[in-house]
Design a protein around this motif. Structure first.
Motif, short mmCIF file in Angstrom:
data_model
loop_
_atom_site.label_atom_id
_atom_site.label_comp_id
_atom_site.label_asym_id
_atom_site.label_seq_id
_atom_site.Cartn_x
_atom_site.Cartn_y
_atom_site.Cartn_z
N VAL A 15 -110.78 8.06 -42.99
CA VAL A 15 -109.63 7.19 -42.77
C VAL A 15 -108.49 8.00 -42.16
O VAL A 15 -108.10 9.04 -42.70
CB VAL A 15 -109.16 6.55 -44.09
CG1 VAL A 15 -107.90 5.73 -43.86
CG2 VAL A 15 -110.26 5.69 -44.68
N ARG A 23 -102.68 3.84 -45.60
CA ARG A 23 -103.86 4.69 -45.79
C ARG A 23 -104.48 4.47 -47.17
O ARG A 23 -105.70 4.37 -47.31
CB ARG A 23 -103.49 6.16 -45.59
CG ARG A 23 -104.71 7.09 -45.60
CD ARG A 23 -104.36 8.48 -45.10
NE ARG A 23 -103.46 9.20 -45.98
CZ ARG A 23 -102.20 9.50 -45.69
NH1 ARG A 23 -101.68 9.13 -44.53
NH2 ARG A 23 -101.45 10.16 -46.54
N GLU A 40 -109.70 12.11 -45.07
CA GLU A 40 -108.55 11.35 -44.59
C GLU A 40 -107.63 12.27 -43.81
O GLU A 40 -107.63 13.49 -44.00
CB GLU A 40 -107.81 10.69 -45.75
CG GLU A 40 -107.36 11.62 -46.84
CD GLU A 40 -106.71 10.87 -47.99
OE1 GLU A 40 -105.57 10.38 -47.79
OE2 GLU A 40 -107.32 10.78 -49.06
#
Length: 200
Positions: A15, A23, A40
């Protein structure tokens, strides 16, 4: 906020979103869907590093990132590794959509994102990526087949000239010798081209 329905197949997802709240929403939704968030990032440079390190099935990324934007980051990633990509942006600009598609983005989400939109976008990206990989494999197989055919044709030419055989005779002897040696015709043909003495 509605919960997302669980996914049918778990995917490893990276992500990339510079807004920490968004997020976290994406991470929570993906986990509710049964997917695994394996990395991420909040910037384009971190996106490149994280995707190359984590090797996810899909990267879910915001196009507008600090420094290096998401599309440029994706281009850098593609120089080393191909990955399914789903883009996120607040823009509805058609030129941006067109550029995203040119950069191999397989699905596109426009903010504000609803939880129920994420699962289908990932499934579309996964399916399109699978189709793309199949086409790549078909093209590679076709290229290999053509290369093999050229190798055999060249070897036949060498044998025809060396032994004054007809094309049919050269092919028959190559075929029989390959069967006797339990090898492929193309491997035997390559040996002929390499100057290896073979009893045909």
């Amino acid at each position: 906020m509605e919960r997302a329905a669980p996914a049918t197949a778990a995917l490893n997802v990276v992500v990339v979103e510079d807004d920490a709240v968004v997020r976290q929403f994406l991470k929570d939704t993906l986990e509710q869907l049964g997917h695994h968030v394996v990395g991420e990032a909040a910037t384009g440079a971190d996106m490149v590093r994280t995707v190359l390190d984590a090797e996810p099935d899909i990267v879910l990324f915001d196009i507008h990132l600090p420094g290096l934007n998401g599309l440029d980051a994706l281009r850098q990633i593609y120089q080393e590794r191909v990955v399914a990509a789903v883009a996120i942006t607040a823009d509805r600009d058609q030129d941006l959509v067109r550029r995203a598609l040119e950069e191999h983005v397989l699905a596109y989400l426009v903010k504000p994102i609803e939880a129920h939109q994420i699962g289908p976008a990932l499934m579309v990206a996964k399916a399109r990526f699978g189709e793309w990989r199949s086409l790549q494999e078909e093209n590679e197989n076709l290229r290999k087949t053509l290369e093999n055919r050229k190798t055999i044709e060249r070897a036949k030419g060498v044998l025809m000239k060396r032994h004054r055989w007809s094309e049919a005779e050269a092919f028959r002897r190559l075929q029989r010798a390959a069967m006797n040696r339990r090898t492929t015709m193309v491997d035997l043909a390559q040996s002929v081209l390499n100057g290896v003495e073979i009893d045909l």
